[in-house]
Design a protein around this motif. Structure first.
Motif, mmCIF file in Angstrom:
data_model
loop_
_atom_site.group_PDB
_atom_site.id
_atom_site.type_symbol
_atom_site.label_atom_id
_atom_site.label_comp_id
_atom_site.label_asym_id
_atom_site.label_seq_id
_atom_site.Cartn_x
_atom_site.Cartn_y
_atom_site.Cartn_z
ATOM 1 N N ALA A 36 0.715 -1.269 -0.166
ATOM 2 C CA ALA A 36 0.187 0.398 0.028
ATOM 3 C C ALA A 36 0.883 1.666 0.036
ATOM 4 C CB ALA A 36 -1.249 -0.126 1.136
ATOM 5 N N PHE A 37 -0.112 2.065 0.001
ATOM 6 C CA PHE A 37 0.548 3.188 0.081
ATOM 7 C C PHE A 37 0.253 4.529 0.796
ATOM 8 C CE2 PHE A 37 0.556 7.949 -1.306
ATOM 9 C CZ PHE A 37 2.294 8.802 -1.346
ATOM 10 N N GLU A 38 1.222 5.420 1.878
ATOM 11 C CA GLU A 38 0.565 6.593 2.710
ATOM 12 C C GLU A 38 1.324 7.142 2.414
ATOM 13 O OE1 GLU A 38 -1.388 7.264 7.608
ATOM 14 O OE2 GLU A 38 0.265 4.935 6.790
ATOM 15 N N GLY A 39 0.722 8.860 2.172
ATOM 16 C CA GLY A 39 1.875 9.536 1.895
ATOM 17 C C GLY A 39 1.240 10.685 3.141
ATOM 18 N N THR A 40 1.840 12.023 3.750
ATOM 19 C CA THR A 40 1.566 12.391 5.270
ATOM 20 C C THR A 40 2.279 13.488 4.539
ATOM 21 O OG1 THR A 40 0.917 10.586 6.283
ATOM 22 C CG2 THR A 40 1.164 12.599 7.912
ATOM 23 N N TYR A 41 1.432 14.749 5.049
ATOM 24 C CA TYR A 41 1.410 16.113 5.290
ATOM 25 C C TYR A 41 0.725 16.838 6.567
ATOM 26 C CZ TYR A 41 1.242 21.076 4.734
ATOM 27 O OH TYR A 41 2.040 22.530 5.084
ATOM 28 N N GLU A 42 2.206 16.941 7.318
ATOM 29 C CA GLU A 42 2.081 17.619 8.377
ATOM 30 C C GLU A 42 2.282 19.149 8.556
ATOM 31 O OE1 GLU A 42 3.388 16.608 12.861
ATOM 32 O OE2 GLU A 42 2.741 15.007 11.875
ATOM 33 N N ARG A 43 1.546 19.833 9.417
ATOM 34 C CA ARG A 43 1.614 21.624 9.384
ATOM 35 C C ARG A 43 1.962 21.256 11.102
ATOM 36 N NH1 ARG A 43 3.578 26.433 7.365
ATOM 37 N NH2 ARG A 43 1.932 28.290 8.519
ATOM 38 N N ILE A 44 3.175 22.325 11.097
ATOM 39 C CA ILE A 44 3.517 22.135 12.952
ATOM 40 C C ILE A 44 2.757 24.072 13.767
ATOM 41 C CG2 ILE A 44 5.380 22.699 14.618
ATOM 42 C CD1 ILE A 44 6.611 20.519 12.682
ATOM 43 N N LEU A 45 1.645 23.424 14.499
ATOM 44 C CA LEU A 45 1.494 25.101 14.214
ATOM 45 C C LEU A 45 2.718 25.676 16.148
ATOM 46 C CD1 LEU A 45 -2.023 23.432 15.884
ATOM 47 C CD2 LEU A 45 -1.439 24.669 13.625
ATOM 48 N N ASN A 46 2.844 24.825 16.617
ATOM 49 C CA ASN A 46 3.897 25.478 17.149
ATOM 50 C C ASN A 46 5.200 24.687 18.135
ATOM 51 O OD1 ASN A 46 2.253 23.968 19.944
ATOM 52 N ND2 ASN A 46 1.509 25.896 19.651
ATOM 53 N N GLU A 47 5.675 24.655 19.055
ATOM 54 C CA GLU A 47 6.746 23.962 19.648
ATOM 55 C C GLU A 47 6.202 22.583 20.003
ATOM 56 O OE1 GLU A 47 6.862 26.960 20.400
ATOM 57 O OE2 GLU A 47 8.897 27.933 19.762
ATOM 58 N N GLU A 48 4.889 22.801 20.614
ATOM 59 C CA GLU A 48 4.394 21.256 20.789
ATOM 60 C C GLU A 48 3.652 20.494 20.429
ATOM 61 O OE1 GLU A 48 2.378 23.025 24.868
ATOM 62 O OE2 GLU A 48 3.946 22.478 25.124
ATOM 63 N N SER A 49 3.191 20.880 19.070
ATOM 64 C CA SER A 49 0.949 20.842 18.617
ATOM 65 C C SER A 49 1.530 21.007 17.109
ATOM 66 C CB SER A 49 0.072 21.402 19.292
ATOM 67 O OG SER A 49 0.260 22.719 18.707
ATOM 68 N N ALA A 50 0.882 19.809 16.594
ATOM 69 C CA ALA A 50 0.669 20.133 14.951
ATOM 70 C C ALA A 50 -0.361 19.677 13.986
ATOM 71 C CB ALA A 50 1.583 19.312 14.207
ATOM 72 N N ALA A 86 8.539 19.821 18.026
ATOM 73 C CA ALA A 86 7.746 18.519 17.198
ATOM 74 C C ALA A 86 7.933 18.193 16.948
ATOM 75 C CB ALA A 86 6.498 19.523 16.371
ATOM 76 N N ALA A 87 8.887 17.346 17.764
ATOM 77 C CA ALA A 87 9.649 15.959 17.686
ATOM 78 C C ALA A 87 9.717 14.989 19.005
ATOM 79 C CB ALA A 87 10.888 15.995 17.583
ATOM 80 N N GLY A 88 9.841 13.880 19.597
ATOM 81 C CA GLY A 88 9.978 13.344 20.510
ATOM 82 C C GLY A 88 9.230 12.354 20.373
ATOM 83 N N PHE A 89 8.714 12.307 22.094
ATOM 84 C CA PHE A 89 7.692 11.131 22.195
ATOM 85 C C PHE A 89 5.535 11.912 22.000
ATOM 86 C CE2 PHE A 89 3.788 10.222 24.884
ATOM 87 C CZ PHE A 89 4.269 8.297 24.678
ATOM 88 N N PHE A 90 4.529 11.357 21.360
ATOM 89 C CA PHE A 90 3.948 12.447 20.875
ATOM 90 C C PHE A 90 2.599 11.107 20.873
ATOM 91 C CE2 PHE A 90 5.021 10.303 16.442
ATOM 92 C CZ PHE A 90 3.364 9.781 16.517
ATOM 93 N N GLY A 125 -3.494 7.818 18.963
ATOM 94 C CA GLY A 125 -2.467 6.767 19.005
ATOM 95 C C GLY A 125 -1.171 7.134 19.626
ATOM 96 N N ILE A 126 -0.402 6.663 19.947
ATOM 97 C CA ILE A 126 1.105 7.181 20.188
ATOM 98 C C ILE A 126 2.600 6.631 19.221
ATOM 99 C CG2 ILE A 126 0.275 7.036 22.615
ATOM 100 C CD1 ILE A 126 2.056 3.990 22.203
ATOM 101 N N GLY A 127 3.666 7.490 19.045
ATOM 102 C CA GLY A 127 4.614 7.272 18.728
ATOM 103 C C GLY A 127 5.820 8.291 19.137
ATOM 104 N N GLY A 128 6.382 8.325 18.202
ATOM 105 C CA GLY A 128 7.446 8.956 18.511
ATOM 106 C C GLY A 128 8.519 9.025 16.870
ATOM 107 N N LYS A 129 9.133 10.915 17.311
ATOM 108 C CA LYS A 129 9.117 11.114 15.815
ATOM 109 C C LYS A 129 11.079 12.261 16.450
ATOM 110 C CE LYS A 129 7.064 14.392 13.693
ATOM 111 N NZ LYS A 129 6.068 15.481 12.725
ATOM 112 N N TRP A 130 11.923 11.517 15.192
ATOM 113 C CA TRP A 130 13.268 11.969 15.305
ATOM 114 C C TRP A 130 13.422 13.245 13.965
ATOM 115 C CZ3 TRP A 130 11.448 7.365 16.362
ATOM 116 C CH2 TRP A 130 11.683 7.050 18.058
ATOM 117 N N ILE A 131 13.950 13.670 14.479
ATOM 118 C CA ILE A 131 14.566 14.667 12.905
ATOM 119 C C ILE A 131 16.607 15.034 13.538
ATOM 120 C CG2 ILE A 131 14.072 17.045 14.796
ATOM 121 C CD1 ILE A 131 12.847 18.279 11.623
ATOM 122 N N THR A 132 16.815 15.928 12.216
ATOM 123 C CA THR A 132 18.271 15.828 11.891
ATOM 124 C C THR A 132 18.220 17.021 12.021
ATOM 125 O OG1 THR A 132 18.164 15.559 9.570
ATOM 126 C CG2 THR A 132 18.752 13.540 10.904
#
Length: 177
Positions: free
Chosen positions: A42-56, A88-92, A130-137
Motif C-alpha cells: 500500500a501507499f501512505e503519504g502524510t502532510y503535517e503542519r507544525i502549529l507551535n513547539e509542541e503541537s501539529a 515537534a519531535a520526541g514522544f507524541f 495513537g502514540i509514537g515517536g519522531k526524530w529529526i536531524t
C-alpha cells in the motif's frame, strides 16, 4: 540635580517595561512516506503542519495496490501533541478521525440449506487515538514510528461488522521544510 536624578530614574523605570517578545522561527511543514506500508502493498503519504513547539495537525492519505488488503482507501486527519525537547519531535500522542473504504465478504452456510455469499464495499468513519515517536536531524530529515487504534462509527449493525476496529501505524521517512 534633583530633577535630573528623578528624570533618569523615571526613564530607566519606563525602559524596564520594554520587553521584546522572543520568537523562535522554525520550519513548519513536513512531507512523509510510510515505508512499512510500501513493503506491505500500500501507499501512505502524510502532510503535517507544525502549529507551535509542541503541537501539529496533519492529514494522511492511504491507498492499497495489493488485492489482499481489505482497506482500499483512507483519509486520516489528526492532531498531535509532542512531549519532546525539540520542536515537534520526541514522544507524541494523537487523536484522529479516519474516513475509510474497505471490501468485505462473508459466507453463511445455514446448516446446508441456502448457503449465501455476501460481498461488497463499505465506506465508514472512525475516531481513534495513537502514540509514537519522531526524530529529526539538523538538516530536516524525519524518522517516525507510530501506531493507533480507532472504532468505526457507522456500519456496525450489519454482516460486515468485522471491520468495527481500525488500525493505524507505520515507520515513516520524510523531510521538514
Amino acid at each position: 540635580m534633583k530633577k535630573l536624578f528623578i528624570l533618569l530614574c523615571a526613564s530607566s523605570f519606563l525602559s524596564g517595561f520594554a520587553q521584546e517578545k522572543e520568537t523562535t522561527e522554525f520550519k513548519r511543514n513536513e512531507l512523509k512516506g510510510n515505508a512499512l506500508m510500501l513493503v506491505l502493498g500500500a501507499f501512505e503519504g502524510t502532510y503535517e503542519r507544525i502549529l507551535n513547539e509542541e503541537s501539529a495537525v496533519g492529514v494522511s492519505l492511504f491507498t492499497s495496490y495489493d488485492k489482499n488488503i481489505d482497506t482500499k482507501f483512507s483519509l486520516t486527519p489528526y492532531y498531535r501533541f509532542y512531549f519532546g525537547k525539540k520542536t515537534a519531535a520526541g514522544f507524541f500522542a494523537e487523536g484522529f478521525g479516519m474516513l475509510n473504504n474497505y471490501d468485505f465478504s462473508t459466507y453463511n452456510y445455514n446448516n446446508g440449506v441456502n448457503p449465501t455469499n455476501d460481498e461488497g464495499n463499505v465506506t465508514d468513519f472512525a475516531l481513534g487515538f495513537g502514540i509514537g515517536g519522531k526524530w529529526i536531524t539538523k538538516r530536516g530529515f524525519v524518522f517516525e514510528i507510530n501506531s493507533g487504534v480507532g472504532r468505526n462509527l457507522l456500519n456496525n449493525e450489519s454482516s460486515y461488522n468485522d471491520f468495527e476496529i481500525v488500525g493505524r501505524g507505520g515507520i515513516s521517512l520524510g523531510y521538514r521544510f
